[in-house]
Motif scaffolding. Structure first.
Motif, PDB file in Angstrom:
ATOM      1  N   HIS A  10       0.844  -1.194   0.000  1.00  0.00           N
ATOM      2  CA  HIS A  10       0.000   0.000   0.000  1.00  0.00           C
ATOM      3  C   HIS A  10       0.879   1.244   0.000  1.00  0.00           C
ATOM      4  O   HIS A  10       1.980   1.237   0.551  1.00  0.00           O
ATOM      5  N   VAL A  11       0.351   2.310  -0.599  1.00  0.00           N
ATOM      6  CA  VAL A  11       0.951   3.635  -0.434  1.00  0.00           C
ATOM      7  C   VAL A  11      -0.146   4.580   0.034  1.00  0.00           C
ATOM      8  O   VAL A  11      -1.337   4.357  -0.238  1.00  0.00           O
ATOM      9  N   VAL A  12       0.246   5.621   0.761  1.00  0.00           N
ATOM     10  CA  VAL A  12      -0.724   6.619   1.206  1.00  0.00           C
ATOM     11  C   VAL A  12      -0.318   7.967   0.626  1.00  0.00           C
ATOM     12  O   VAL A  12       0.870   8.288   0.530  1.00  0.00           O
ATOM     13  N   ILE A  13      -1.339   8.719   0.196  1.00  0.00           N
ATOM     14  CA  ILE A  13      -1.106   9.979  -0.514  1.00  0.00           C
ATOM     15  C   ILE A  13      -2.041  11.034   0.075  1.00  0.00           C
ATOM     16  O   ILE A  13      -3.224  10.759   0.304  1.00  0.00           O
ATOM     17  N   GLY A  14      -1.518  12.218   0.331  1.00  0.00           N
ATOM     18  CA  GLY A  14      -2.369  13.276   0.889  1.00  0.00           C
ATOM     19  C   GLY A  14      -2.022  14.619   0.271  1.00  0.00           C
ATOM     20  O   GLY A  14      -0.930  14.806  -0.262  1.00  0.00           O
ATOM     21  N   PHE A  59      -5.492   5.827   0.199  1.00  0.00           N
ATOM     22  CA  PHE A  59      -4.644   4.636   0.131  1.00  0.00           C
ATOM     23  C   PHE A  59      -4.786   3.989  -1.242  1.00  0.00           C
ATOM     24  O   PHE A  59      -5.897   3.825  -1.729  1.00  0.00           O
ATOM     25  N   PHE A  60      -3.647   3.654  -1.842  1.00  0.00           N
ATOM     26  CA  PHE A  60      -3.635   2.988  -3.146  1.00  0.00           C
ATOM     27  C   PHE A  60      -2.914   1.656  -3.018  1.00  0.00           C
ATOM     28  O   PHE A  60      -2.012   1.499  -2.188  1.00  0.00           O
ATOM     29  N   HIS A  61      -3.319   0.700  -3.859  1.00  0.00           N
ATOM     30  CA  HIS A  61      -2.575  -0.549  -3.934  1.00  0.00           C
ATOM     31  C   HIS A  61      -1.294  -0.278  -4.712  1.00  0.00           C
ATOM     32  O   HIS A  61      -1.340   0.232  -5.828  1.00  0.00           O
ATOM     33  N   LYS A  62      -0.156  -0.617  -4.111  1.00  0.00           N
ATOM     34  CA  LYS A  62       1.136  -0.249  -4.698  1.00  0.00           C
ATOM     35  C   LYS A  62       1.338  -0.870  -6.072  1.00  0.00           C
ATOM     36  O   LYS A  62       1.886  -0.234  -6.974  1.00  0.00           O
ATOM     37  N   LEU A  77      -1.215  -2.576  -8.088  1.00  0.00           N
ATOM     38  CA  LEU A  77      -2.345  -2.438  -9.015  1.00  0.00           C
ATOM     39  C   LEU A  77      -2.693  -0.981  -9.325  1.00  0.00           C
ATOM     40  O   LEU A  77      -3.490  -0.711 -10.220  1.00  0.00           O
ATOM     41  N   GLU A  78      -2.119  -0.044  -8.560  1.00  0.00           N
ATOM     42  CA  GLU A  78      -2.330   1.397  -8.760  1.00  0.00           C
ATOM     43  C   GLU A  78      -3.787   1.820  -8.529  1.00  0.00           C
ATOM     44  O   GLU A  78      -4.198   2.885  -8.970  1.00  0.00           O
ATOM     45  N   GLU A  79      -4.570   0.963  -7.868  1.00  0.00           N
ATOM     46  CA  GLU A  79      -5.982   1.297  -7.643  1.00  0.00           C
ATOM     47  C   GLU A  79      -6.189   1.848  -6.243  1.00  0.00           C
ATOM     48  O   GLU A  79      -5.531   1.425  -5.300  1.00  0.00           O
ATOM     49  N   GLU A  80      -7.161   2.757  -6.129  1.00  0.00           N
ATOM     50  CA  GLU A  80      -7.466   3.336  -4.823  1.00  0.00           C
ATOM     51  C   GLU A  80      -8.184   2.297  -3.958  1.00  0.00           C
ATOM     52  O   GLU A  80      -9.138   1.657  -4.395  1.00  0.00           O
ATOM     53  N   ILE A  81      -7.713   2.129  -2.725  1.00  0.00           N
ATOM     54  CA  ILE A  81      -8.314   1.151  -1.799  1.00  0.00           C
ATOM     55  C   ILE A  81      -9.338   1.845  -0.908  1.00  0.00           C
ATOM     56  O   ILE A  81     -10.376   1.290  -0.564  1.00  0.00           O
ATOM     57  N   GLY A  82      -9.023   3.074  -0.489  1.00  0.00           N
ATOM     58  CA  GLY A  82      -9.927   3.779   0.423  1.00  0.00           C
ATOM     59  C   GLY A  82      -9.289   5.076   0.874  1.00  0.00           C
ATOM     60  O   GLY A  82      -8.180   5.412   0.447  1.00  0.00           O
ATOM     61  N   GLY A  83     -10.012   5.787   1.730  1.00  0.00           N
ATOM     62  CA  GLY A  83      -9.491   7.068   2.209  1.00  0.00           C
ATOM     63  C   GLY A  83      -9.852   7.306   3.657  1.00  0.00           C
ATOM     64  O   GLY A  83     -10.794   6.702   4.181  1.00  0.00           O
ATOM     65  N   VAL A  84      -9.074   8.160   4.298  1.00  0.00           N
ATOM     66  CA  VAL A  84      -9.344   8.545   5.690  1.00  0.00           C
ATOM     67  C   VAL A  84      -9.498  10.053   5.740  1.00  0.00           C
ATOM     68  O   VAL A  84      -8.557  10.790   5.467  1.00  0.00           O
ATOM     69  N   LYS A  85     -10.727  10.497   6.047  1.00  0.00           N
ATOM     70  CA  LYS A  85     -11.008  11.934   6.082  1.00  0.00           C
ATOM     71  C   LYS A  85     -10.725  12.493   7.466  1.00  0.00           C
ATOM     72  O   LYS A  85     -10.489  11.756   8.403  1.00  0.00           O
ATOM     73  N   GLY A  86     -10.789  13.814   7.578  1.00  0.00           N
ATOM     74  CA  GLY A  86     -10.709  14.388   8.914  1.00  0.00           C
ATOM     75  C   GLY A  86     -10.043  15.739   9.023  1.00  0.00           C
ATOM     76  O   GLY A  86     -10.460  16.547   9.832  1.00  0.00           O
ATOM     77  N   HIS A  87      -9.019  16.015   8.220  1.00  0.00           N
ATOM     78  CA  HIS A  87      -8.348  17.310   8.375  1.00  0.00           C
ATOM     79  C   HIS A  87      -9.195  18.440   7.790  1.00  0.00           C
ATOM     80  O   HIS A  87      -9.882  18.263   6.797  1.00  0.00           O
ATOM     81  N   PHE A  88      -9.103  19.614   8.430  1.00  0.00           N
ATOM     82  CA  PHE A  88      -9.839  20.800   7.973  1.00  0.00           C
ATOM     83  C   PHE A  88      -8.995  21.665   7.056  1.00  0.00           C
ATOM     84  O   PHE A  88      -9.250  22.846   6.899  1.00  0.00           O
ATOM     85  N   GLY A  89      -7.975  21.099   6.512  1.00  0.00           N
ATOM     86  CA  GLY A  89      -7.105  21.815   5.586  1.00  0.00           C
ATOM     87  C   GLY A  89      -6.233  20.782   4.909  1.00  0.00           C
ATOM     88  O   GLY A  89      -6.274  19.605   5.261  1.00  0.00           O
TER      89      GLY A  89
END
Length: 326
Positions: free
Chosen positions: A246-250, A272-275, A277-289
């Motif tokens: 996995h890779v994480v991108i923000g 989060f992307f599969h390293k 397959l290059e496909e998005e696995i999911g996301g984690v929301k929360g920051h206000f910026g």
């Protein structure tokens, strides 16, 4: 996955770094004061006071004895991790931006910005075991790059230094001679400034994030492009999972444009992307910026994000995360 909110910084976060054991998390922000936290529960352990400018990045020695920080006050400082005592100051004639310790912790590469007619540089400093022997001399100065060098890191076996920044080009340099060995291909490379760079655990490959709304995975020796991950917004921060593919991108808009947009919490998520397959696995929301910093814990069981909103959010993954099937 309930996040732990860590509020210790007055200003936007710039960088996050776990120690090798994964029990400490170091955070840098524009408020001059790097901070160390317990990585499991998010309790604040202490701060490192002495800079008087934004702190752009940090690195910690293998045995968590020393911390190095780079700041807009035109210095990089060495600290005693345990006591918070300032051990040594490297002075420059421009803001110090990226810091990275070599394997063995005897060398550091520090980048300086262009300032008052000075061109950007990447400088290698020897880090002495005994502080009595510590000097400010540079063992090597790499220059000739136009545009800010946002990140400079050691390549495999300390034999090379990898730089990336505003000119959207990744370069690999010989760490002994300073000779340019490789440059990323303009066609396949990033089209806009590279904001971030993160190495894999074994240093064999690295991930770059760019304002061109993509992240790219590269071979650290050959500079061959391996994978590309495409998102909808400029990328400010990336990291590679130490345990899963996995890779994480923000990211988010440029800090200057943030006030023009609405502040819906959902806007800024770590994706989060599969390293492979290059496909998005999911996301984690929360920051206000926008998200400015991301780091996986070395055990791969949690990650943290640092935002323009001044918060560090620490997330321990749920069991389901480890069983995601693509």
């Amino acid at each position: 996955m309930r996040p732990i909110l860590m509020k210790g910084h007055e200003r936007p976060l710039t960088f996050l770094k776990y120690n090798r054991d994964g029990d400490l998390l170091f955070s840098c922000a524009k408020d001059h004061t790097p901070t160390v936290w317990y990585a499991d529960n998010g309790d604040r352990l202490g701060t490192y006071r002495g800079h008087n400018g934004a702190v752009w990045s940090c690195d910690v020695s293998r045995h968590s004895t020393r911390l190095i920080t780079g700041s807009a006050d035109q210095t990089a400082k060495l600290w005693d991790v345990k006591t918070g005592k300032e051990l040594f100051t490297f002075r420059f004639d421009a803001p110090a931006r990226s810091v990275d310790l070599a394997i063995g912790d005897h060398l550091a590469v520090i980048t300086t910005d262009s300032f008052m007619g000075n061109m950007p540089t990447a400088q290698v400093k020897r880090i002495a075991e005994d502080l009595q022997d510590q000097t400010e001399e540079s063992a090597l100065v790499i220059s000739g790059i136009t545009g800010r060098i946002n990140r400079a890191v050691w390549g495999p076996g300390n034999r090379t230094i990898i730089t990336a920044g505003e000119d959207a080009t990744i370069r690999i340099w010989d760490s002994e001679t300073g000779k340019l060995l490789k440059e990323s291909d303009k066609e396949v490379g990033h089209q806009k400034a590279i904001s971030s760079l993160s190495k894999s655990l074994d240093w064999s490959h690295f991930l770059t994030g760019s304002l061109d709304k993509s992240a790219k995975l590269w071979d650290a020796r050959t500079l061959t492009l391996i994978k590309t991950y495409v998102t909808e917004r400029p990328v400010n921060a990336v990291d590679i999972s130490p345990t899963l593919d996995h890779v994480v991108i923000g990211g988010g808009q440029d800090a200057m444009n943030v006030t023009m947009t609405d502040r819906r919490a959902g806007k800024f998520e770590a994706k989060f992307f599969h390293k492979i397959l290059e496909e998005e696995i999911g996301g984690v929301k929360g920051h206000f910026g926008p998200i400015n910093a991301l780091a996986f814990n070395p055990d791969g069981r949690s990650f943290s994000s640092g935002g323009e909103d001044g918060y560090v959010r620490l997330h321990h993954f749920d069991p389901e995360y480890f069983n995601i099937k693509m």
